[in-house]
Design an enzyme around this catalytic site. Structure first.
Site, mmCIF file in Angstrom:
data_model
loop_
_atom_site.group_PDB
_atom_site.id
_atom_site.type_symbol
_atom_site.label_atom_id
_atom_site.label_comp_id
_atom_site.label_asym_id
_atom_site.label_seq_id
_atom_site.Cartn_x
_atom_site.Cartn_y
_atom_site.Cartn_z
ATOM 1 N N SER A 449 0.872 -1.172 0.000
ATOM 2 C CA SER A 449 0.000 0.000 0.000
ATOM 3 C C SER A 449 0.909 1.223 0.000
ATOM 4 O O SER A 449 1.730 1.379 0.910
ATOM 5 C CB SER A 449 -0.857 0.012 1.262
ATOM 6 O OG SER A 449 -1.588 -1.187 1.331
ATOM 7 N N CYS A 639 -6.980 -0.768 7.496
ATOM 8 C CA CYS A 639 -5.874 -1.320 6.703
ATOM 9 C C CYS A 639 -4.964 -2.176 7.570
ATOM 10 O O CYS A 639 -4.689 -1.847 8.722
ATOM 11 C CB CYS A 639 -5.063 -0.200 6.065
ATOM 12 S SG CYS A 639 -3.704 -0.840 5.075
ATOM 13 N N ASP A 684 -8.460 -2.209 3.194
ATOM 14 C CA ASP A 684 -7.271 -2.535 2.404
ATOM 15 C C ASP A 684 -6.499 -3.510 3.277
ATOM 16 O O ASP A 684 -5.645 -3.121 4.062
ATOM 17 C CB ASP A 684 -6.466 -1.245 2.181
ATOM 18 C CG ASP A 684 -5.223 -1.476 1.345
ATOM 19 O OD1 ASP A 684 -5.153 -2.506 0.656
ATOM 20 O OD2 ASP A 684 -4.312 -0.622 1.375
ATOM 21 N N TRP A 686 -4.677 -7.490 4.057
ATOM 22 C CA TRP A 686 -3.946 -8.570 3.409
ATOM 23 C C TRP A 686 -3.549 -9.641 4.405
ATOM 24 O O TRP A 686 -3.612 -9.416 5.589
ATOM 25 C CB TRP A 686 -2.708 -8.010 2.714
ATOM 26 C CG TRP A 686 -1.779 -7.297 3.628
ATOM 27 C CD1 TRP A 686 -0.814 -7.850 4.416
ATOM 28 C CD2 TRP A 686 -1.674 -5.879 3.851
ATOM 29 N NE1 TRP A 686 -0.131 -6.874 5.098
ATOM 30 C CE2 TRP A 686 -0.645 -5.670 4.776
ATOM 31 C CE3 TRP A 686 -2.371 -4.765 3.352
ATOM 32 C CZ2 TRP A 686 -0.267 -4.397 5.233
ATOM 33 C CZ3 TRP A 686 -1.996 -3.508 3.799
ATOM 34 C CH2 TRP A 686 -0.963 -3.325 4.727
HETATM 35 P P1 FAD Z 1 7.172 -13.983 1.142
HETATM 36 O O1 FAD Z 1 8.391 -14.496 0.480
HETATM 37 O O2 FAD Z 1 5.992 -13.721 0.298
HETATM 38 O O3 FAD Z 1 6.785 -14.970 2.320
HETATM 39 C C1 FAD Z 1 5.520 -14.896 2.937
HETATM 40 C C2 FAD Z 1 5.636 -15.509 4.320
HETATM 41 O O4 FAD Z 1 6.003 -16.881 4.208
HETATM 42 C C3 FAD Z 1 6.704 -14.843 5.186
HETATM 43 O O5 FAD Z 1 6.210 -14.655 6.477
HETATM 44 C C4 FAD Z 1 7.832 -15.830 5.162
HETATM 45 O O6 FAD Z 1 8.632 -15.732 6.322
HETATM 46 C C5 FAD Z 1 7.069 -17.138 5.104
HETATM 47 N N1 FAD Z 1 7.879 -18.252 4.585
HETATM 48 C C6 FAD Z 1 8.999 -18.198 3.850
HETATM 49 N N2 FAD Z 1 9.461 -19.439 3.601
HETATM 50 C C7 FAD Z 1 8.604 -20.287 4.194
HETATM 51 C C8 FAD Z 1 8.547 -21.709 4.304
HETATM 52 N N3 FAD Z 1 9.459 -22.474 3.742
HETATM 53 N N4 FAD Z 1 7.521 -22.250 4.996
HETATM 54 C C9 FAD Z 1 6.564 -21.476 5.548
HETATM 55 N N5 FAD Z 1 6.580 -20.122 5.495
HETATM 56 C C10 FAD Z 1 7.581 -19.549 4.816
HETATM 57 N N6 FAD Z 1 3.118 -5.533 3.634
HETATM 58 C C11 FAD Z 1 3.752 -4.501 4.254
HETATM 59 O O7 FAD Z 1 4.704 -4.714 5.012
HETATM 60 N N7 FAD Z 1 3.352 -3.195 4.037
HETATM 61 C C12 FAD Z 1 2.327 -2.886 3.211
HETATM 62 O O8 FAD Z 1 2.011 -1.708 3.024
HETATM 63 C C13 FAD Z 1 1.641 -3.959 2.559
HETATM 64 N N8 FAD Z 1 0.604 -3.707 1.729
HETATM 65 C C14 FAD Z 1 -0.031 -4.742 1.102
HETATM 66 C C15 FAD Z 1 -1.088 -4.462 0.236
HETATM 67 C C16 FAD Z 1 -1.722 -5.492 -0.423
HETATM 68 C C17 FAD Z 1 -2.860 -5.212 -1.351
HETATM 69 C C18 FAD Z 1 -1.280 -6.823 -0.220
HETATM 70 C C19 FAD Z 1 -1.955 -7.967 -0.943
HETATM 71 C C20 FAD Z 1 -0.238 -7.109 0.627
HETATM 72 C C21 FAD Z 1 0.406 -6.069 1.298
HETATM 73 N N9 FAD Z 1 1.490 -6.329 2.143
HETATM 74 C C22 FAD Z 1 2.099 -5.290 2.795
HETATM 75 C C23 FAD Z 1 2.069 -7.701 2.273
HETATM 76 C C24 FAD Z 1 3.194 -7.850 1.227
HETATM 77 O O9 FAD Z 1 2.615 -7.905 -0.078
HETATM 78 C C25 FAD Z 1 4.016 -9.137 1.378
HETATM 79 O O10 FAD Z 1 3.161 -10.229 1.460
HETATM 80 C C26 FAD Z 1 4.915 -9.146 2.573
HETATM 81 O O11 FAD Z 1 5.761 -8.020 2.571
HETATM 82 C C27 FAD Z 1 5.783 -10.396 2.589
HETATM 83 O O12 FAD Z 1 6.532 -10.465 1.410
HETATM 84 P P2 FAD Z 1 7.894 -11.258 1.318
HETATM 85 O O13 FAD Z 1 8.234 -11.417 -0.120
HETATM 86 O O14 FAD Z 1 8.941 -10.642 2.188
HETATM 87 O O15 FAD Z 1 7.512 -12.654 1.948
#
Ligand code: FAD
Length: 686
Positions: A449, A639, A684, A686
């Site tokens: 966001s 949010c 908003d 997630w």
């Molecule tokens: P990912 O790689 O996607 O991992 C997701 C989770 O899985 C993590 O907790 C990770 O530790 C865990 N994981 C990793 N490996 C494994 C495994 N082997 N087994 C089990 N679990 C595992 N986030 C914000 O911080 N700020 C925002 O403003 C924000 N806005 C958003 C708005 C929208 C519309 C949406 C859909 C999401 C938003 N998010 C926001 C969430 C963001 O999109 C991500 O999902 C978040 O930052 C995690 O991304 P990542 O790639 O670091 O983790």
């Protein structure tokens, strides 16, 4: 004409030209082994029946997908169905085909067997962008579909009110046209984290029904590649045509001046991101172990635009550690930079990323190798075991949900960890690389966001991201997220910090082009301030849920600077401790000054008192003020966390109505619902 009008007109014109010419400007150039053959194979026409006739397909799996998950399940289903029943099957993006022939598909293709629909629900029970026209067709032009036998799997999230609404709607509409659903609608639940298991349960029971009802013969499932992977001895990573992780070929091998220009002017979308410079990054937490990154993306060299409340998608890459481990378990470490050509073996299969490329590139930039492993993956990889012991070990794990949960899921293993566990470290050089490409989901952009205001900072996008890093009790290693740890690494280098990180990334990226840059695109959101600045607003955003509200408040300051009379703003913020994770602590004080007496912030710190206090508690405590503002026409915004907080806030508001209006729960619930109907309750989450 005023300057503003002219710029709006210009923007519309640019958008129109981009829209009309998009197909051509970004068009791929054929599957000639050159790097430009991204999505080169596929339909020559959007006429469904013609494509099926030409390619001899007898079944089709449609997907309505926003982030790629429904597409991945559709591909898996199509592959297994084809392999199990030896029926040539294709997949189709709902936006890529015209449906007129669906009505008489049995006349055109007498031995047509089955249609399958993988339908994700998006936002507040809406169809994904690519499924909008399909519902339009069902509502308007579609007559009867008496010959259509189909199955349907919905992908949803039970923490949302309209759980799997689109899967249900698909079945309701198709049935009303006389189509026959085989089995039950499958309901995949992301909210409970059980999507994989929900899918397997649905699919396993369904295949028997399909077999009976369609009179099919079942065969032993064997892997049939749809993509050929061939090593190329002539090219190296220095060859200009080799993709090293660029989003598509235009980023490294533009053919014309126009193509070069398009990298700056767009149009940008989920297939063509803008390579945005990261101007500034900083830490928002005051903690040794937890991090939250503020990052600023520069738009000054592009005409990419956003508006306050929109989402930005960041395209990440996998960490060096994860890529190296994966290469090692596949026995590919020594060949990591070997160039490979990908060729589609089926005219209806899209290549998922540019070719030629390298093993390292595929694992680093294009596949989701870091997340959890599915039982389905373990089942299907069992055909490539490196030795007898591994082969014997797998059924106990793959056929038992509980055992799998205890040994793999609860230990937070990723695919490479799991393969290593299964084979006790023996190398899996027995797995065809095409299987890896076809079985592992594509690395998806992560959405954030936007925390800036398009009025205050027209040429910069701010992101506020909490870093995903934890060591669960049941795991022996840190579990980390991809995009947020990449941002953490960028912050470390940009600010010349010396801390040791769990995950380290190739920050230079392909051909050194990603130096403090990341590919991004914008997703328009409906999470918007009321058009009248005088309308009061109530904001509930704990943790990084505060991100879009920072943007809203900056927008409000701009409105004040422009002489607008703004309405009251009540902001509920929560975090663990005022000294640890109170993000933008100083900024809110500044905003309060600039917004005169119109802004009030109410905080909840869950770990400072004996009894945990959350934003929903504070909402109820301030129920009189909240309802007073709602009575004055306030908009209510929530949010952040969808699983608990959003539901808690909704219940707290109903309770506040009950207490303040002295009405029973059902009337209070209706009052809350009415706000949604009037678009005055916006989420908003997630
Ligand atoms: P990912 O790689 O996607 O991992 C997701 C989770 O899985 C993590 O907790 C990770 O530790 C865990 N994981 C990793 N490996 C494994 C495994 N082997 N087994 C089990 N679990 C595992 N986030 C914000 O911080 N700020 C925002 O403003 C924000 N806005 C958003 C708005 C929208 C519309 C949406 C859909 C999401 C938003 N998010 C926001 C969430 C963001 O999109 C991500 O999902 C978040 O930052 C995690 O991304 P990542 O790639 O670091 O983790």
């Amino acid at each position: 004409m005023e300057v503003l009008d002219l710029s709006v007109l210009l923007a519309i014109l640019v958008a129109l030209v981009a829209y009309v010419s998009k197909g051509k400007l970004w068009a791929a150039e054929g599957n000639d082994g050159s790097a430009s053959s991204y999505r080169a194979s596929g339909f020559e026409t959007n006429d469904l029946v013609e494509t099926m006739k030409k390619t001899g397909k007898k079944a089709i799996v449609f997907y309505g997908s926003q982030t790629g998950t429904a597409e991945d399940y559709a591909l898996k289903f199509a592959k297994e169905f084809q392999s199990k029943f030896k029926i040539s099957t294709m997949t189709a993006d709902l936006a890529d085909v015209s449906f007129e022939n669906l009505q008489n598909i049995r006349d055109e293709i007498p031995d047509f067997k089955l249609a399958a629909f993988f339908m994700a629900t998006y936002g507040e029970g809406e169809p994904t962008d690519n499924a909008v026209e399909f519902f339009d067709y069902l509502d308007n032009e579609c007559e009867e579909l008496p010959d259509l036998k189909y199955v349907c799997f919905g992908l949803g999230n039970s923490t949302y009110e309209f759980y799997n609404a689109i899967g249900k709607k698909t079945v309701e509409k198709l049935n009303s046209k006389g189509a026959t659903l085989i089995g039950q609608l499958g309901l995949g639940d992301d909210g409970k984290g059980s999507m994989d298991e929900d899918y397997m349960e649905w699919k396993d029971s369904l295949f028997d029904l399909i077999k009976d009802q369609l009179h099919l013969e079942e065969q032993a499932v064997e892997y049939e590649p749809s993509i050929a992977v061939v090593e190329n001895d002539e090219l190296t990573t220095s060859s200009p045509s080799v993709s090293l992780g660029e989003p598509n070929s235009h980023y490294f091998n533009p053919k014309t001046e126009d193509e070069v220009k398009l990298l700056e002017t767009g149009p940008f979308d989920h297939t063509h991101p803008y390579l945005a410079p990261i101007q500034n990054t900083r830490e928002l937490f005051n903690s040794e172990t937890r991090h939250c990154i503020h990052a600023e993306f520069d738009l000054s060299n592009t005409n990419l635009k956003y508006s306050t409340g929109d989402h930005v998608a960041i395209w990440p890459s996998n960490s060096n550690e994860k890529v190296e481990k994966f290469l090692a378990i596949l026995g590919l470490t020594g060949k990591k930079d070997k160039v490979i050509d990908l060729k589609s073996l089926d005219p209806t299969t899209h290549l998922p990323f540019p070719t030629p490329t390298t093993y390292d590139t595929v694992l680093r930039h294009y596949l989701e190798i870091s997340g959890p492993v599915s039982r389905q993956f373990v089942k299907s990889v069992s055909q490539f075991c490196p030795d007898k012991e591994t082969e014997e070990k797998i059924p106990a794990l793959a056929n038992d949900k509980e055992v799998f949960h205890k040994s793999v899921t609860e230990k937070y293993l990723n695919i490479a960890d799991c393969l290593e566990l299964l084979s006790s470290g023996a190398i899996w050089n027995t797995i065809p690389f095409s299987f890896i490409i076809e079985s592992i989901a594509k690395l998806q952009p992560r959405y954030y966001s936007i925390s800036s205001s398009s009025s205050m900072e027209k040429q910069t996008i701010h992101v506020t991201a909490v870093v995903e890093q934890e060591k669960p009790k049941t795991s022996d290693h840190y579990v980390t997220g991809v995009a947020t740890n990449l941002l953490l690494d960028i912050k470390k280098h940009q600010n010349k910090e010396t801390t040791k990180l769990i995950d380290n990334f190739d920050l230079e990226g392909p051909r050194g082009k990603f130096h403090y840059k990341l590919p991004i695109h914008i997703r328009r959101s409906t999470f918007k301030l009321p058009s009248n600045p005088a309308t009061p607003i109530i904001l509930v955003g704990p943790g990084t849920g505060a991100a879009p509200f920072r943007g809203f408040l900056r927008e409000k300051i701009k409105q004040v600077e422009n002489g607008a009379n703004i309405g009251e703003i009540l902001f509920f913020f929560g975090c663990r401790k005022s000294t640890e994770d109170f993000i933008y602590k100083e900024e809110w004080v500044e905003y309060a000054k600039k917004l005169d007496n119109k802004f009030k912030m109410i905080t909840a710190f869950s770990r400072e008192t004996e009894k945990k206090v959350y934003v929903q508690d504070k909402l109820l405590e301030n129920g009189a003020k909240v309802i007073e503002l709602l009575d004055k026409g306030a908009f209510f915004y929530v949010c952040g966390d969808a699983a608990n907080m959003a539901r808690g806030v909704q219940l707290a508001l109903v309770k506040a109505y009950q207490e303040q209006k002295k009405v029973p729960e059902d009337i209070a619930t209706t009052m809350g619902k009415q706000l949604r109907v009037n678009n005055r309750y916006q989420e908003d989450v997630w």
